[in-house]
Design a protein around this motif. Sequence first.
Motif, mmCIF file in Angstrom:
data_model
loop_
_atom_site.group_PDB
_atom_site.id
_atom_site.type_symbol
_atom_site.label_atom_id
_atom_site.label_comp_id
_atom_site.label_asym_id
_atom_site.label_seq_id
_atom_site.Cartn_x
_atom_site.Cartn_y
_atom_site.Cartn_z
ATOM 1 N N VAL A 108 0.813 -1.221 0.000
ATOM 2 C CA VAL A 108 0.000 0.000 0.000
ATOM 3 C C VAL A 108 0.847 1.273 0.000
ATOM 4 O O VAL A 108 0.304 2.373 0.014
ATOM 5 C CB VAL A 108 -1.013 0.025 1.179
ATOM 6 C CG1 VAL A 108 -1.997 -1.120 1.053
ATOM 7 C CG2 VAL A 108 -0.306 0.014 2.518
ATOM 8 N N LEU A 109 2.153 1.129 -0.044
ATOM 9 C CA LEU A 109 3.017 2.307 -0.135
ATOM 10 C C LEU A 109 2.874 2.957 -1.510
ATOM 11 O O LEU A 109 2.535 2.286 -2.488
ATOM 12 C CB LEU A 109 4.481 1.906 0.096
ATOM 13 C CG LEU A 109 4.835 1.438 1.504
ATOM 14 C CD1 LEU A 109 6.252 0.868 1.539
ATOM 15 C CD2 LEU A 109 4.692 2.576 2.507
ATOM 16 N N PRO A 110 3.153 4.249 -1.607
ATOM 17 C CA PRO A 110 3.092 4.916 -2.918
ATOM 18 C C PRO A 110 4.063 4.255 -3.907
ATOM 19 O O PRO A 110 5.136 3.780 -3.505
ATOM 20 C CB PRO A 110 3.523 6.354 -2.617
ATOM 21 C CG PRO A 110 3.303 6.530 -1.152
ATOM 22 C CD PRO A 110 3.502 5.177 -0.529
ATOM 23 N N PRO A 111 3.712 4.217 -5.182
ATOM 24 C CA PRO A 111 4.561 3.552 -6.177
ATOM 25 C C PRO A 111 6.003 4.046 -6.214
ATOM 26 O O PRO A 111 6.899 3.283 -6.562
ATOM 27 C CB PRO A 111 3.848 3.850 -7.507
ATOM 28 C CG PRO A 111 2.431 4.079 -7.129
ATOM 29 C CD PRO A 111 2.464 4.726 -5.775
ATOM 30 N N ALA A 112 6.255 5.292 -5.869
ATOM 31 C CA ALA A 112 7.614 5.830 -5.932
ATOM 32 C C ALA A 112 8.444 5.484 -4.692
ATOM 33 O O ALA A 112 9.650 5.732 -4.679
ATOM 34 C CB ALA A 112 7.563 7.350 -6.099
ATOM 35 N N HIS A 113 7.845 4.930 -3.672
ATOM 36 C CA HIS A 113 8.568 4.590 -2.447
ATOM 37 C C HIS A 113 9.607 3.506 -2.745
ATOM 38 O O HIS A 113 9.347 2.586 -3.518
ATOM 39 C CB HIS A 113 7.575 4.091 -1.388
ATOM 40 C CG HIS A 113 8.180 3.939 -0.036
ATOM 41 N ND1 HIS A 113 8.942 2.856 0.323
ATOM 42 C CD2 HIS A 113 8.123 4.748 1.055
ATOM 43 C CE1 HIS A 113 9.333 2.993 1.574
ATOM 44 N NE2 HIS A 113 8.854 4.132 2.044
ATOM 45 N N ARG A 116 8.437 -0.070 -2.134
ATOM 46 C CA ARG A 116 7.405 -0.457 -3.098
ATOM 47 C C ARG A 116 8.022 -0.775 -4.452
ATOM 48 O O ARG A 116 7.624 -1.728 -5.127
ATOM 49 C CB ARG A 116 6.363 0.668 -3.213
ATOM 50 C CG ARG A 116 5.322 0.478 -4.263
ATOM 51 C CD ARG A 116 4.478 -0.761 -4.033
ATOM 52 N NE ARG A 116 3.689 -1.009 -5.217
ATOM 53 C CZ ARG A 116 2.505 -1.533 -5.227
ATOM 54 N NH1 ARG A 116 1.951 -1.908 -4.104
ATOM 55 N NH2 ARG A 116 1.873 -1.712 -6.344
ATOM 56 N N ARG A 117 9.016 0.022 -4.859
ATOM 57 C CA ARG A 117 9.677 -0.238 -6.147
ATOM 58 C C ARG A 117 10.392 -1.593 -6.123
ATOM 59 O O ARG A 117 10.374 -2.324 -7.104
ATOM 60 C CB ARG A 117 10.661 0.871 -6.479
ATOM 61 C CG ARG A 117 9.993 2.104 -7.049
ATOM 62 C CD ARG A 117 10.961 3.021 -7.764
ATOM 63 N NE ARG A 117 12.204 3.256 -7.067
ATOM 64 C CZ ARG A 117 12.455 4.307 -6.284
ATOM 65 N NH1 ARG A 117 11.543 5.226 -6.117
ATOM 66 N NH2 ARG A 117 13.618 4.445 -5.702
#
Length: 191
Positions: A108-113, A116-117
């Motif tokens: 659920v982290l932002p895609p740019a984190h 998450r990447r």
Amino acid sequence: MTTPDNRQRLLRVALRLFASRGYDATGVQDVVVEAGVTKPTLYHYFGSKAGLLDALFRETSREYLEAFEEAATYEGDLPRNLSRLMAATLAFAGRRPEFYRFQLMVGVLPPAHDARRVAAPYFERQVRALETMFREATRDHGNMAGRHQRYALTYLGHLNSCAVLVLNGMQEDGDRLRHEAMHQFSHGIYS
């Protein structure tokens, strides 16, 4: 001195710390102190904190992703696929609850984190397997055409929700849960 035991200890400690504190709140120093090794040892095995996270995802989720992809292989019986996917997911969550909860946090982290990447390829494998299954099922269920992406993401959320219910002791894993979950997804909440 580097040993395979150190590598496995680093992975175990990292998972425990990442899961309890969060990826951002856990530094390399925290991991090495807890594991009883030096920073050069961690860097020898993983190269960086992100490399440690990648190894954790790669090694912990390999068996699950293979079982998931096999369960999603469409052979003309969508309810069977949905049940098999639920069984694979609940079995993995039961075997690796700490990792399962952690990967949900990362998901659920932002895609740019950064985390998450690193984890994105593992999540994408699940989504691709589900999209392919739903796309192939349109041969038998024409009313599903063009909705494969939405169904894939919705069912993945359904799988994760059921796993959380079991992990939190709110539901028991078993045939009944699997049947009801498949039925709910297949027929909606009003049936």
